[in-house]
Structure formats: structure tokens, C-alpha cells
Design a protein around this motif. Structure first.
Motif, PDB file in Angstrom:
ATOM      1  N   LYS A  74      28.168  54.835  31.678  1.00 12.94           N
ATOM      2  CA  LYS A  74      28.908  53.491  31.363  1.00 12.94           C
ATOM      3  C   LYS A  74      29.097  53.670  32.691  1.00 12.94           C
ATOM      4  CE  LYS A  74      33.393  52.895  28.565  1.00 12.94           C
ATOM      5  NZ  LYS A  74      33.114  51.651  28.896  1.00 12.94           N
ATOM      6  N   ALA A  75      29.246  51.673  33.021  1.00 18.42           N
ATOM      7  CA  ALA A  75      29.396  51.147  33.934  1.00 18.42           C
ATOM      8  C   ALA A  75      31.402  51.389  34.058  1.00 18.42           C
ATOM      9  CB  ALA A  75      28.762  50.085  33.772  1.00 18.42           C
ATOM     10  N   THR A  76      31.042  51.082  35.554  1.00 18.75           N
ATOM     11  CA  THR A  76      32.736  50.776  35.669  1.00 18.75           C
ATOM     12  C   THR A  76      32.590  49.476  35.737  1.00 18.75           C
ATOM     13  OG1 THR A  76      32.297  51.476  37.859  1.00 18.75           O
ATOM     14  CG2 THR A  76      33.242  53.528  36.077  1.00 18.75           C
ATOM     15  N   ALA A  77      34.216  49.484  36.071  1.00 14.25           N
ATOM     16  CA  ALA A  77      34.368  47.409  36.400  1.00 14.25           C
ATOM     17  C   ALA A  77      34.239  47.787  37.817  1.00 14.25           C
ATOM     18  CB  ALA A  77      35.624  47.380  36.862  1.00 14.25           C
ATOM     19  N   ILE A  78      34.177  48.706  38.696  1.00 18.34           N
ATOM     20  CA  ILE A  78      34.029  48.563  40.423  1.00 18.34           C
ATOM     21  C   ILE A  78      32.884  47.964  39.925  1.00 18.34           C
ATOM     22  CG2 ILE A  78      33.799  49.923  42.132  1.00 18.34           C
ATOM     23  CD1 ILE A  78      36.067  50.742  41.878  1.00 18.34           C
ATOM     24  N   GLN A  79      31.836  48.851  39.821  1.00 17.84           N
ATOM     25  CA  GLN A  79      30.191  49.092  39.467  1.00 17.84           C
ATOM     26  C   GLN A  79      30.123  47.436  38.980  1.00 17.84           C
ATOM     27  OE1 GLN A  79      29.032  52.328  36.921  1.00 17.84           O
ATOM     28  NE2 GLN A  79      27.840  52.304  38.836  1.00 17.84           N
ATOM     29  N   PHE A  80      31.029  46.396  38.169  1.00 18.68           N
ATOM     30  CA  PHE A  80      30.510  45.172  37.758  1.00 18.68           C
ATOM     31  C   PHE A  80      30.259  44.497  39.074  1.00 18.68           C
ATOM     32  CE2 PHE A  80      30.491  46.467  33.391  1.00 18.68           C
ATOM     33  CZ  PHE A  80      29.658  45.752  32.647  1.00 18.68           C
ATOM     34  N   ARG A  81      31.300  44.682  39.285  1.00 16.88           N
ATOM     35  CA  ARG A  81      32.080  43.868  40.787  1.00 16.88           C
ATOM     36  C   ARG A  81      30.864  43.416  41.842  1.00 16.88           C
ATOM     37  NH1 ARG A  81      35.809  45.481  41.779  1.00 16.88           N
ATOM     38  NH2 ARG A  81      38.061  44.107  40.525  1.00 16.88           N
ATOM     39  N   ARG A  82      30.470  45.365  41.897  1.00 17.32           N
ATOM     40  CA  ARG A  82      28.902  45.350  43.125  1.00 17.32           C
ATOM     41  C   ARG A  82      27.688  45.020  42.444  1.00 17.32           C
ATOM     42  NH1 ARG A  82      30.833  51.504  45.470  1.00 17.32           N
ATOM     43  NH2 ARG A  82      33.385  51.141  45.799  1.00 17.32           N
ATOM     44  N   ALA A  83      27.840  45.268  41.223  1.00 15.95           N
ATOM     45  CA  ALA A  83      26.437  44.394  41.282  1.00 15.95           C
ATOM     46  C   ALA A  83      26.346  42.626  41.422  1.00 15.95           C
ATOM     47  CB  ALA A  83      26.438  45.882  38.928  1.00 15.95           C
ATOM     48  N   THR A  84      27.550  42.379  40.564  1.00 20.86           N
ATOM     49  CA  THR A  84      27.657  41.094  40.166  1.00 20.86           C
ATOM     50  C   THR A  84      27.517  40.197  41.706  1.00 20.86           C
ATOM     51  OG1 THR A  84      28.957  41.220  38.378  1.00 20.86           O
ATOM     52  CG2 THR A  84      29.316  38.861  39.472  1.00 20.86           C
ATOM     53  N   GLY A  85      28.027  41.262  42.910  1.00 23.58           N
ATOM     54  CA  GLY A  85      28.068  41.066  44.110  1.00 23.58           C
ATOM     55  C   GLY A  85      26.607  40.319  44.743  1.00 23.58           C
ATOM     56  N   LYS A  86      26.144  41.695  44.503  1.00 19.51           N
ATOM     57  CA  LYS A  86      24.872  41.749  45.086  1.00 19.51           C
ATOM     58  C   LYS A  86      23.891  40.702  44.422  1.00 19.51           C
ATOM     59  CE  LYS A  86      23.885  46.590  44.927  1.00 19.51           C
ATOM     60  NZ  LYS A  86      23.629  47.147  46.144  1.00 19.51           N
TER      61      LYS A  86
END
Ligand code: BES
Ligand code: ZN
Ligand code: ZN
Length: 479
Positions: A74-86
Motif C-alpha cells: 500500500k503506497a504511503t503519502a511519503i511515496q506519493f510525494r516522491r513519485a509525483t516529484g519524479k
């Protein structure tokens, strides 16, 4: 950047791309299942990557699609920020102007992370590039589908304003020191005052002398650039609490007569990072209608060697009346903070937080991303650590060990500005500051790590704007 919401992506929109979050099996995480139809053949064929953060771009004459792989779990908020930045970095050379992001069903923390991934990840510092055509093109519009998120456009706009504050802090850190020095930094405060952000008052050399800020003056006396003491006051009607924020703004730290080695010098244009954090926070408050009084104090100097510079072994009497033997002129940040922390008392604050690129030792202790925090009020420190980790703006506490006080002993004055050991430099710097922060609840943030060595998914090299997002969130936790 324009921010809008959408229910359906318009058919004819030039240079548009939609961002779809999927897990490593290709299942859509936010939005209708059918969003993955174009991806399915590539998943079946094994062309779609397995791990978190691998993008899959499908060009089209209409709206393009970028699938972002959020991994197996399950994706975390931290991952959503990093993935969107990428994702926004990847889209830059493609000249995409509008980005549609399906956030349907995501929780609030994840939507915030997506918004910040776009606003922070698309940051570039281009002010000194002459060939702007060569520079990467920036996004013009972010459009979100917020169905089943409980998030309003107003909230999204507030997060975006806070990100603008972070980006302002980055701009200030990256601006070269021949153009950003105490006088021009003070002008920036005046400009923000004109824009309606807060009231600004600037103390120049004679007023700084009148205030007996001799520790501050001892740092600037070797420089051709005059010091400034910048006071920014955001004071809304019926303010709940009073926070005073203090930020070290050494616009260039050569070390003074205790000169730094040349390899360590260029990054010292970012030694005003603490001040930059305070500017970034102050610039956002009016836009988000912060209900607290927030006073930003930014002592600003340049630390240079010259015939008028402070000599190692000079003694000065600080504003607080505490005498300081300056045994190393490169430990200058604590000197300007000492006078500013004493000045903070004037506002009868509920809480004081200071930010400073204070010690190289903090990078040794916590590495290139995590900032140090110390303080005399555990609730405030706890709130900074908890919120900071949740927003991927991390702080970690170090102890203000009483036994180490003796290390700051001076033979001739009340205190020395350096410890007589090379160990524990971040803690001994914190202990030095504590002597000037006795009268209120206080936390000290050593943000040396904000002069980022390498860029990451949503932070540029040289200036991250650490602490801006965390502090604004902490205001509400402490009231
Ligand atoms: N601005 C520096 C600290 C610094 C170093 C920040 C590297 C970010 C990256 C500070 O003024 C300084 O020079 N501190 C000295 C203190 C020492 C002389 C006790 C240090 O860290 O070496
Ligand atoms: Zn220094
Ligand atoms: Zn410094």
C-alpha cells in the motif's frame, strides 16, 4: 502555477498529460479501473517495471499518459510525494503544460503529498541562465480530480501557497552572495511587506549598536557589507498564540580569520538557510490566513576576514550581558543568534523556534537529509519531529546534555563560542544557544542539511527550504 479541479479530462487540450498511480501489478490506485487499459498489454508482456518509482510513459496525439509504479505494498503519502516529484521531472523535457492527476479516493495526506510533489518537484532556479529557451519548460497548470477525497480546492491552494514559501526559501539560498547580502535580503522583506504579507522593520548598523547586539556586530565587522536585523511581524486580529521564529542569515560564511578551506566555501552562500526558512514561512501566513501572531527575526551579516575582522580570542558583551570569548570566528552563527534570541523576549512569545545552518557536525551525526533539533520544551520538539517525518521534512532530536556545559568554559569570559573538544559539536552549539533562550519555550533546528549536496525527488541541490512546511503545521498542533 494555475490550480484547477476536473471531473472529465477535456478532449482538446494541447500539451496535456494525465498522471495515473498504479501498483506494480498495474492496478489503478486512484480513479476508475479502466484508466489502466492502455497499460495492461505492457504489464502482460512484462515490460512494466516491478519496483516503486518506475514510470511508464505512453505518448499520444491527444492527452499523454504517465503511469507511475507505486510498488507492491500500500503506497504511503511519503511515496506519493516522491513519485509525483519524479513524474514532473520526467515530464519537463517533454514540454507538458497541463498535468491532470486522478486523486479519487486518496486520503488527505496523500492528496497533499501529490500537490507538493508537483509544486516542489517542478522547482528550478533559472534567474542567472541567459538562454531561457534551453532551460526546462515549467508546468503551467495542475488539475486534480478530488472525488471521494474530502479535500477542497481551498485546501489545495493553501498547500500550494506553503510550497511557494518553500520555493522562496530555495530561491534565497541559491541566489549568489554578490547579489544576496544583508541589505538586499532586507529589501526582500520590505517587498513582501508591500505585497501585504506582514509588517517589516529593518534595523541598520546604528540601531543594532543601540540594541547592544555586539555579538552580531563582531561577525559583520570584517565585511564591507553592513549588517541588517530584519523584523517581520504577522499579527492578525484576535491572534491565538505568539510564535517567534529566528533564522541565521550569514549571506556568505568564509569563516572569517578562522578561514575555511577553499573546497568548503562555495556552499556557504547557503549559510543564510535559517533566515530563508523564516522568510518562506512568513511569506505564506497571510495567504493561508494563519490565526497566530508570528514574528520572524532574521539577523543578517557576512562573515569575512580583513584588517577589521574579529580576532580569535576577542571578547564581546552580548545583548543579554553575557560575555563571549570568540575563539573561532567560523562559529559565527551562534553569535548572531545569541543576540536575536535575546531580542525575541520583547514579544513575550509562547514559543520560539530558531533555524540555522549551524554545524558541519550535524551532517556527520544525521547525514545529508535529516535536520537536528534540540530544545527546552519537549512537546514542541516532539511536534516538530512527528510532523516533520509525516511531511518528509525530517528532524531528529539530540540531547542538550548538561554535562557538556563545561566544555564551553572560557578562561577569561562567561562562555567560549567553541567547545574545547571536536566531539558533539551540534550539541555544544545548542547548549551555547540555550543560555540565551532561558525565558521561553524554545526549540533549535540545526538545518545544515538544508544545503543539500545532491538533489532528490522533490528537493534541488543547494537549498531545500527545510522546516517551512513542518513549522506551519506545528503552529496548529501547539495551540
Ligand atoms: N555554517 C557553518 C556550518 C555548516 C557547515 C553548515 C557545512 C552547512 C554545511 C558554521 O558557521 C561553521 O562553520 N561551524 C563550524 C563550527 C566549529 C568552528 C565549532 C563547523 O561546523 O565546523
Ligand atoms: Zn562558520
Ligand atoms: Zn556559518
Amino acid at each position: 502555477m494555475k490550480i484547477t479541479t476536473y471531473k472529465q479530462i477535456p478532449a482538446k487540450k494541447k500539451a496535456a498529460c494525465r498522471l495515473v498511480f498504479v501498483n506494480s501489478k498495474g492496478d489503478v490506485l486512484a480513479g476508475p479501473k479502466k484508466l489502466a487499459d492502455d497499460l495492461t498489454p505492457f504489464v502482460e508482456n512484462g515490460e512494466f517495471g516491478k519496483s516503486f518509482g518506475t514510470p511508464f510513459y505512453i505518448p499520444s496525439t491527444g492527452t499523454r499518459t504517465l503511469y507511475m509504479n507505486m510498488g507492491e505494498k500500500k503506497a504511503t503519502a511519503i511515496q506519493f510525494r516522491r513519485a509525483t516529484g519524479k513524474a514532473v521531472k520526467l515530464l519537463k523535457p517533454k514540454n507538458i503544460k497541463t498535468l491532470y492527476i486522478d486523486c479519487q479516493g486518496l486520503d488527505e495526506a496523500s492528496v497533499r503529498a501529490v500537490v507538493e510533489g508537483v509544486t516542489l518537484g517542478s522547482y528550478d532556479y533559472l534567474d542567472y541562465k541567459s538562454d531561457k529557451d534551453q532551460a526546462p519548460k515549467s508546468l503551467e497548470e495542475m488539475s486534480l480530480n478530488l472525488k471521494n477525497t474530502g479535500v477542497t480546492l481551498k485546501k489545495v491552494q493553501a498547500w500550494s501557497s506553503i510550497s511557494d514559501g518553500v520555493n522562496l526559501a530555495r530561491d534565497l539560498m541559491l541566489q549568489p552572495p554578490n547579489d544576496l547580502y544583508p541589505e538586499t535580503l532586507a529589501k526582500k522583506a520590505k517587498q513582501l511587506e508591500k505585497e501585504g504579507c506582514f509588517k517589516a522593520q529593518i534595523l541598520k548598523q546604528p540601531e543594532i549598536e543601540k540594541e547592544n547586539m555586539n555579538a552580531l556586530l563582531s561577525v559583520s565587522q570584517g565585511s564591507e557589507k553592513a549588517p541588517r536585523f530584519i523584523i517581520m511581524d504577522y499579527n492578525p486580529k484576535g491572534a491565538k498564540k505568539t510564535f517567534v521564529l529566528v533564522g541565521k542569515a550569514v549571506t556568505f560564511d568564509s569563516g572569517g580569520l578562522s578561514l575555511k578551506p577553499s573546497s568548503a566555501m562555495p556552499e556557504m552562500k547557503g549559510d543564510m538557510g535559517g533566515g530563508a526558512t523564516v522568510f518562506g514561512i512568513m511569506a505564506s501566513l497571510e495567504k493561508i490566513q494563519c490565526p497566530h501572531r508570528v514574528v520572524g527575526l532574521v539577523p543578517s551579516v557576512e562573515n569575512m576576514p580583513s584588517g577589521t575582522a574579529t580576532r580569535p580570542s576577542d571578547v564581546v558583551i552580548s545583548r543579554a550581558g553575557i560575555s563571549i570569548e570568540i575563539n573561532n570566528t567560523d562559529a559565527e552563527g551562534r553569535l548572531i543568534l545569541a543576540d536575536a534570541l535575546d531580542y525575541a523576549k520583547n514579544f513575550k512569545p509562547d514559543y520560539v523556534i530558531d533555524y540555522a545552518t549551524l554545524t558541519g557536525a550535524c551532517l556527520v551525526a544525521l547525514g545529508p537529509k535529516i535536520c537536528g533539533i534540540m530544545g527546552n520544551h519537549q512537546k514542541l520538539v516532539d511536534a516538530m519531529v512527528k510532523v516533520g517525518y509525516s511531511l518528509d521534512d525530517p528532524f531528529w532530536q539530540l540531547p542538550l546534555e548538561e554535562d557538556y556545559e563545561a566544555l564551553l568554559k572560557s578562561d577569561v569570559a562567561d562562555v567560549s563560542n567553541i567547545a574545547n573538544t571536536r566531539w558533539g559539536g551540534t550539541i555544544t552549539a545548542g547548549l551555547f544557544l540555550q543560555r540565551f533562550a532561558k525565558d521561553y519555550k524554545w526549540a533549535h533546528c540545526d538545518i545544515a542539511a538544508s544545503i543539500l549536496e545532491k538533489p532528490d525527488d522533490f528537493n534541488p541541490k543547494g537549498g531545500s527550504g527545510a522546516g517551512v512546511r513542518t513549522t506551519i503545521e506545528v503552529f496548529d498542533k501547539m495551540s
